[in-house]
Design an enzyme around this catalytic site. Structure first.
Site, PDB file in Angstrom:
ATOM      1  N   THR A  76       0.828  -1.204   0.000  1.00  0.00           N
ATOM      2  CA  THR A  76       0.000   0.000   0.000  1.00  0.00           C
ATOM      3  C   THR A  76       0.864   1.256   0.000  1.00  0.00           C
ATOM      4  O   THR A  76       0.442   2.302  -0.498  1.00  0.00           O
ATOM      5  CB  THR A  76      -0.940  -0.015   1.222  1.00  0.00           C
ATOM      6  OG1 THR A  76      -1.728  -1.210   1.179  1.00  0.00           O
ATOM      7  CG2 THR A  76      -1.857   1.188   1.237  1.00  0.00           C
TER       8      THR A  76
ATOM      9  N   TYR B 289       6.030 -11.917   4.965  1.00  0.00           N
ATOM     10  CA  TYR B 289       4.883 -11.261   4.321  1.00  0.00           C
ATOM     11  C   TYR B 289       4.489 -12.111   3.131  1.00  0.00           C
ATOM     12  O   TYR B 289       5.225 -12.219   2.157  1.00  0.00           O
ATOM     13  CB  TYR B 289       5.308  -9.850   3.903  1.00  0.00           C
ATOM     14  CG  TYR B 289       4.255  -8.991   3.231  1.00  0.00           C
ATOM     15  CD1 TYR B 289       2.929  -9.399   3.072  1.00  0.00           C
ATOM     16  CD2 TYR B 289       4.593  -7.733   2.748  1.00  0.00           C
ATOM     17  CE1 TYR B 289       1.986  -8.587   2.450  1.00  0.00           C
ATOM     18  CE2 TYR B 289       3.660  -6.907   2.131  1.00  0.00           C
ATOM     19  CZ  TYR B 289       2.371  -7.336   1.983  1.00  0.00           C
ATOM     20  OH  TYR B 289       1.440  -6.532   1.366  1.00  0.00           O
TER      21      TYR B 289
ATOM     22  N   LYS C 105       2.563 -11.820   8.071  1.00  0.00           N
ATOM     23  CA  LYS C 105       1.375 -11.140   7.558  1.00  0.00           C
ATOM     24  C   LYS C 105       0.908 -11.937   6.353  1.00  0.00           C
ATOM     25  O   LYS C 105       1.669 -12.132   5.398  1.00  0.00           O
ATOM     26  CB  LYS C 105       1.686  -9.711   7.128  1.00  0.00           C
ATOM     27  CG  LYS C 105       0.499  -9.037   6.414  1.00  0.00           C
ATOM     28  CD  LYS C 105       0.848  -7.717   5.762  1.00  0.00           C
ATOM     29  CE  LYS C 105      -0.384  -7.139   5.063  1.00  0.00           C
ATOM     30  NZ  LYS C 105      -0.111  -5.868   4.340  1.00  0.00           N
TER      31      LYS C 105
END
Length: 298
Positions: free
Chosen positions: A51, A140, A168
């Site tokens: 993001t 991740y 994550k």
């Protein structure tokens, strides 16, 4: 700081605000964004993730964003520095810099571009980074960007590494995430990165969320995590869905920035190529979705 405990909540993967022409990072807007999050109950921040458009930033800019974030957070919540890279040395360089400036952990993806990598190769990559990183490493998993998910056997092996903090998971595969929870030690932090599945993940044992849309409505995400009222949590989760759909259509960076601009948190939704700003027809829908989310928290 006990990171396992500190990350049991909602962590925000920060957008990287730009000036209107996207040529420069807007330092003041980044500070305003961080204030917006801290004032509304966010438990951690993650600069230079997906993001945050890390792939469109120069190495110097990535380090600068880390520095600005650590400086402005000032120890109030953990800072997870984005260290995604295609080589071990580059990932370690970001981790070294993150440690020097006082960040708490480094977030590392599978090496991207190669396509689906053999599980043994991914394991060797992560182990090499974790062995050399001076701060804990958070895995991740984001298969759309790396060519495939991190194999469950790789995760369970890495969970035993003393310098691997947790993961994550942005796969959107709830069974995969639940398998990670079942097959890793209790102290291994599991964060749901797929906003639409946050409530079911938390109910099934995830430690917290690392969610793009918490940039926009941090108080609602904090409420969702803290609330013991299942109906209230479900209502907030339902209200997230329209905004999440906009992110799926236009990209998480562009849609999240448009929503933040709509709320007046940042002055510009500028993004860098190859990303493009949300077109006019999408802006109204994003505004309506934001309003719906704000109402869900009342």
């Amino acid at each position: 700081m006990d990171l396992t405990e500190a990350l049991s909540g909602i962590t925000t993967p920060l957008v990287t605000p730009f000036e209107d022409d996207s040529s420069q990072i807007d330092d003041d807007a980044l500070a305003d964004l961080i204030d917006h999050l801290l004032e509304n109950g966010i438990d951690g921040v993650f600069p230079c993730g997906t993001t945050g458009e890390f792939a469109s930033l120069s190495p110097e800019e990535r380090k600068r964003v880390h520095e600005l974030t650590v400086e402005h957070v000032d120890g109030e919540v953990p800072v997870l520095a984005g260290a995604a890279a295609t080589t071990v040395d580059e990932a370690v360089e970001y981790a070294d810099h993150a440690a020097e400036i006082g960040a708490d952990a480094a977030v590392v993806t599978e090496p991207y571009f190669h396509g689906p990598n053999a599980p043994a190769g991914n394991q060797r990559f992560f182990e090499a980074v974790a062995d050399r990183s001076p701060i804990p490493v958070l895995l991740y998993n984001i298969p759309p960007c790396t060519g495939g998910s991190i194999a469950l056997e790789t995760i369970t092996t890495l969970a035993e590494h003393e310098n691997v903090l947790g993961i994550k998971d942005s796969s959107g595969d709830l069974e995969y995430l639940l398998s990670i929870i079942r097959e890793t030690p209790e102290e291994f932090v599991v964060l749901q990165g797929y906003d639409n599945l946050l409530v079911p993940a938390l109910r099934m044992g995830a430690d917290g969320g690392l969610n793009a849309l918490s940039n926009v409505v941090p108080a609602q995400y904090a409420d969702l995590y803290e609330s013991d009222d299942e109906e209230r949590g479900a209502a907030i989760q339902d209200a997230i869905s329209p905004l999440f759909a906009a992110c799926a259509s236009y990209g998480f960076g562009p849609a999240t920035k448009t929503a933040l601009e709509y709320r007046g948190v940042i002055p510009s939704d500028a993004v860098r190529p190859p990303l493009v700003e949300v077109p006019d027809e999408g802006r109204a829908a994003i505004g309506e979705a934001v309003d719906g989310l704000l109402e869900s928290g009342n």
